[in-house]
Write a protein that holds these residues in place. Structure first.
Motif, PDB file in Angstrom:
ATOM      1  N   ASN A 225       1.073  -1.227  -0.328  1.00  0.00           N
ATOM      2  CA  ASN A 225       0.206  -0.273   0.081  1.00  0.00           C
ATOM      3  C   ASN A 225       0.884   1.248   0.401  1.00  0.00           C
ATOM      4  N   GLU A 241      -4.379   3.686 -10.881  1.00  0.00           N
ATOM      5  CA  GLU A 241      -4.297   3.627 -10.015  1.00  0.00           C
ATOM      6  C   GLU A 241      -4.373   2.676  -8.789  1.00  0.00           C
ATOM      7  N   PRO A 243      -5.099   0.762  -5.301  1.00  0.00           N
ATOM      8  CA  PRO A 243      -5.932   0.169  -4.163  1.00  0.00           C
ATOM      9  C   PRO A 243      -5.243   0.087  -3.320  1.00  0.00           C
ATOM     10  N   ASP A 244      -6.917  -0.388  -2.009  1.00  0.00           N
ATOM     11  CA  ASP A 244      -6.443  -0.954  -0.668  1.00  0.00           C
ATOM     12  C   ASP A 244      -5.762  -2.218  -1.231  1.00  0.00           C
ATOM     13  N   TYR A 245      -4.603  -2.350  -0.753  1.00  0.00           N
ATOM     14  CA  TYR A 245      -4.550  -3.691  -1.129  1.00  0.00           C
ATOM     15  C   TYR A 245      -4.833  -4.697   0.507  1.00  0.00           C
ATOM     16  N   THR A 248      -9.500  -5.864   0.333  1.00  0.00           N
ATOM     17  CA  THR A 248     -10.123  -7.509  -0.153  1.00  0.00           C
ATOM     18  C   THR A 248      -9.487  -8.549   0.388  1.00  0.00           C
TER      19      THR A 248
END
Lengths: 484, 482
Positions: A225, A241, A243-245, A248
């Motif tokens: 992140n 982009e 993402p917030d790893y 998920t």
């Protein structure tokens, strides 16, 4: 304290169970007491780390702490650190103190992490056993007679031996995943361009990629992140982009299709390793994933293509080490030629020289088409193999390495045998795909790695699958004897 | 035997960007050594190049100005060789996919006809630093200020057949790049450097073996180097020898040429695509936008100067080819309202002075505004041409503005015909013998004898009498005595 994951340590810091100074001191003490046995660190930055930890404690108390504030980390000594010697595992840079930080180092500093030191590595990241380091080999914490893998062996062994909760590493042909597998930890090589290469000393620019090493997929996600994202100083870094790893990680994996390449289970694979990997695949199947046999028909060409392209790029990338402006210079050069020849001859190790020679040869007039061009064509075929596989599957799984950790010197006389240790990892670099390794069992008390290869920018999905697997298994929780 | 010469040029042109092609360091000329070289220029470990878009834009401008194709996909390669002024050990350049493809430059020959010189391609690349071989106690110094300065290397087809054509071509390129303002054109700073490929053959034969003379940094040196090389090759062949393919160096100051390395000793540069820089994709909209904003090119300006300022084709060429000269001339002409006089001064007095001091017009100590003010004083007959030259020198020396200098030196010209008549009368009265001689002389010899009288009158007026009026009045008075 050192057996806690990064996520647990973050909670502990936030809840005031311990301070960053205590945490940092604890890891520094472990390094002091144990690293003589493993040789994970080239430099330990004790004073700076404690000073940084004190600042972090202030931020934590004030409530304005950045996301990973006060948590310790170690950097592979390939990442330039301002004011701290950055050797790249080579005599050539034994005296080199960069006046700038790598992009990754900057981002991690901004996230508030405390840097314990710089980890050992194969010289210029060229090696799969850590035996080519100028600072001596790193020992595998599970079996000190065995190699930790390479080139990020210092980072992998430091995380495995809990000398640091997480570490940065780089992967050109498997240098994150192979040592992660051999040391029983979780390591991820992101999509090419996902993590900035600025200030990361180049081996093969079109293949190099930095990534996280951790004990769990969750920790790797937390670190990725803060590592990932565009860096305008690196033209190959991407705007895609981030993402917030961690968001998920817990998703179910039922309905996912996992491709199993026939070529990754061929006769070169150790049967016990194969069994461990097959068991892991069954676990994923149990959670609702569908296994589908696929074929990557040009897999057998990945090692030969890699050992043309990587040395070709390296032969140019390492030309700057000429003794003129920084780094090693031979004593009393008589003229320019003498300075070039002796500085490079004295400061580069055998493996580095071998690859410069191979690379220069492959680019020479009259050989370029037969080697470099041909290898680039193969690279395109390998990429096509993956593209067509990913039209049918969500992720690809198989072994990270054909064998568990081998003993020091076992492949010393035979570079090709050493190169074949990377047979399952190299293709992802050639295609630029993200790939990771996570622990999935033991062979002769040595860790075995499961490799996942994802679609471009699909790191979140690989981390999700790994996390689900780690919720159901405890291979990643097991530690070498010194840890408990 | 009739020999034919075949010449092709490679022209390294520094682009006038603020910063370097792959780093943010300044490109300004003349700074202390190594003060304009950042970590990227020094090739510190882990540093990476980022293309300066301004350099790309300038290269595209050049391509459009010479009617070339712009490579829709353009890529950088690494050219590998070791040299201390090349910090990375490779030069980042273009080989397979250059930015500018084809195009042509038209030159005017001595007989007034036009010849088209085809351009093979032009590519973007980085300049190297400089090695300094003096003052280091037997060692060499390296200045990396120039390392990473953007260049376009313009490669012509071998379409020139003598030194004059090569010089005309080089000057035309200079005119184009300075008009586009993509290069400052200052030869003394190395802003344009020429490599000349020369071969000779007997008329109708296959192409001969060529040599390359590298790094010529003036039109004059290039002309001399070509002539010398052509002569050398012809002598060699006529003496039964043959030309060896080699790279040569020419020292313009000593007029000595020598071999640097033969083909066998040439580097194998091991070019391959630079993995740190992605290929550049250029779309038509980008090209169209640049095309729409191209400034006036030399040929158009040449025409305009002839029409707008009533200049001869020759003067329009001298003043209009170089953008800095053109700008200087236009400012002067517009401010003094006498284009003809402005043209004479800029291409005469000023050019000679700049030339003798080896100074670019941009650095002229006499500004266009000052020259215009000076010319205005000539037009309104305040001072004579001769006085104006004195004032010009004074401005050059930094003594101030033209009017102030005229005032301070008492250089106002006497144009009052009454005052001049008095002086003429006095001189005639005091020169009985000379007047007699004049009167008795053959008509054809009389004009030559005027000099004595004019000299006397100018002395009497301390040089301030308007010479045209002196002549007119003197002639009428002398003739009245006949």
């Amino acid at each position: 304290m050192h057996t806690k994951t990064l996520a647990e340590l973050k909670t502990g810091l936030t809840n005031g169970e311990f301070s960053s100074v205590e945490l940092t001191q604890h890891f520094l003490d472990r390094i002091k007491n144990l690293d003589s046995k493993y040789n994970c660190f080239i430099s330990v930055t004790e004073e700076a780390a404690l000073a940084q930890a004190r600042q972090c404690d202030e931020h934590l108390a004030a409530g304005d702490a950045p996301v990973l504030c006060g948590l310790p980390i170690a950097h592979k000594d390939i990442f330039c650190t301002e004011g701290i010697r950055t050797s790249c595992g080579s005599r050539m840079l034994d005296n080199f103190v960069p006046p700038y930080n790598a992009g990754v180092v900057d981002k991690i500093a901004k996230a508030g992490m405390v840097v314990l030191g710089k980890t050992n590595m194969d010289e210029f990241a060229m090696g799969s056993s850590n035996e080519t380091s100028y600072y001596g080999p790193v020992k595998n914490p599970w079996h000190t007679d065995c190699v930790p893998g390479g080139s990020s062996g210092g980072s992998a062994a430091a995380v495995a031996a809990c000398l640091s909760p997480v570490a940065t590493a780089t992967d050109t042909g498997g240098s994150i995943r192979q040592p992660a597998a051999l040391c029983g930890i979780t390591g991820l090589k992101p999509t090419y361009g996902r993590v900035s290469r600025w200030g990361m000393i180049a081996f093969a620019s079109s293949l190099d990629q930095g990534g996280p090493m951790a004990r769990t997929a969750e920790d790797a996600a937390m670190l990725l992140n803060v590592m990932a994202g565009l860096d305008s100083r690196d033209s190959t870094s991407t705007e895609h982009e981030v993402p917030d790893y961690t968001a998920t990680l817990n998703q179910g994996i039922a309905g996912l299709t996992i491709g199993i390449p026939t070529e990754y289970f061929d006769e070169g694979l150790n049967p016990a390793t194969e069994q461990a990997v097959r068991n892991a695949l069954s676990e994923l199947e149990k959670q609702g994933a569908r296994l589908k046999e696929i074929t990557l028909p040009h897999s057998h060409l990945s090692v030969p293509a890699y050992y043309v392209i990587a040395p070709a790029e390296a032969s140019a990338n390492l030309s700057r080490f000429d003794g003129a402006r920084y780094g090693y210079r031979c004593k009393d050069p008589v003229d320019l030629h003498d300075m070039y020849m002796r500085s490079r001859a004295e400061a580069f190790g055998d493996e580095v020289k071998r690859r410069i020679l191979v690379g220069a040869y492959c680019l020479s007039a009259g050989y370029y088409d037969a080697y470099y061009n041909k290898a680039m064509q193969v690279r395109r075929l390998i990429k096509n193999d993956f593209e067509s596989a990913f039209s049918e599957v969500d992720v690809i799984a198989g072994p990270t390495c054909p064998n568990p950790a081998f003993e020091f010197g076992a492949k010393g006389d035979n570079p090709v045998a050493m190169y074949l240790e990377d047979i399952y990892t190299i293709a992802a670099n050639l295609a630029g795909l993200p790939a990771m390794s996570l622990p999935c069992g033991f062979v002769d008390q040595k860790p075995v790695g499961l490799q996942l290869i994802g679609q471009y920018f699909d790191e979140a999905r690989m981390l999700n699958i790994s996390h689900r697997y780690q919720l159901a298994t405890d291979w990643h929780c097991q530690s070498p004897s010194d840890v408990s | 035997m009739t020999w034919e010469t075949v010449i092709g040029l490679e022209v390294h042109t520094q682009l006038a960007t603020q910063t370097k092609i792959f780093s943010g360091a300044s490109t300004e000329f003349g700074a202390e050594p190594n003060t304009q070289a950042c970590a990227i220029d020094l090739a510190m470990p882990g540093t990476l190049p980022v293309l300066n878009e301004e350099a790309l834009r300038m290269a595209v401008m050049f391509g459009l100005a010479i009617d070339a194709d712009i490579g829709k996909i353009s890529a950088f390669e690494r050219k590998n060789y070791f040299y201390p002024d090349l910090p990375k050990g490779y030069q980042t350049t273009q080989l397979e996919k250059p930015i500018v493809l084809g195009g042509h430059v038209d030159i005017e020959l001595a007989d007034g006809s036009t010849k088209t010189i085809r351009i093979h391609h032009a590519h973007l690349e980085e300049d190297a630093g400089k090695s300094l071989h003096e003052d280091f106690h037997g060692m060499s110094g390296i200045d990396l200020n120039r390392a990473g300065t953007p260049l376009i290397e313009i490669v012509s087809e071998p379409d020139m057949s003598n030194a004059d054509e090569a010089v005309a071509f080089a000057k035309k390129l200079h005119a184009i790049v300075t008009s586009l303002e993509i290069c400052d054109g200052i030869m003394a700073h190395g802003s344009m450097r020429f490599d000349v490929n020369v071969s000779v053959r007997q008329l109708g034969d296959e192409l001969g073996t060529r040599t390359e003379t590298k790094n010529l940094n003036s039109f004059r040196f290039m002309e001399k180097a070509i002539k010398k090389e052509v002569e050398r090759q012809i002598d060699l062949i006529e003496d039964g020898g043959s030309v060896r393919q080699e790279t040569r160096l020419y020292d313009g100051d000593t007029d000595i040429a020598r071999s640097m390395r033969s083909k066998e000793e040439a580097n194998d540069y091991r070019y391959f695509p630079c993995p740190d820089l992605l290929p550049i994709e250029i779309d038509q909209a980008y090209i169209d936008a640049i095309k729409a904003s191209l400034p006036e090119l030399p040929e158009a300006r040449h025409q305009r100067f002839m029409e707008q300022y009533q200049l001869s084709s020759y003067d329009a060429g001298v003043l209009g080819d170089d953008a800095a000269t053109a700008q200087y001339f236009e400012t002067t002409a517009d401010q003094c309202d006498d284009a003809k006089l402005a043209a004479n001064w800029v291409s005469g007095e000023l050019a000679a002075k700049l030339n003798s001091e080896d100074m670019p017009i941009q650095q002229s100590p006499v500004s266009a505004e000052q020259l215009a003010a000076l010319i205005t004083r000539i037009s309104d007959k305040t001072i004579s041409n001769k006085m104006a030259r004195e004032v010009f020198d004074a401005i050059w020396q930094g003594e101030g503005e033209p009017d102030a200098i005229i005032e301070a030196r008492g250089l106002k010209q006497v144009s009052n015909s009454g005052a001049i008549e008095v002086m003429v009368d006095e001189v005639i009265a005091n020169s009985a013998k000379q007047v007699d001689n004049y009167r008795n002389a053959d008509v054809a010899k009389r004009p030559k004898m005027l000099g004595y009288f004019v000299g006397q009158i100018m002395t009497a007026s301390k040089g301030q009498a308007n010479p045209q009026q002196v002549n007119k009045i003197l002639l009428s008075k002398l003739n009245a005595l006949l």
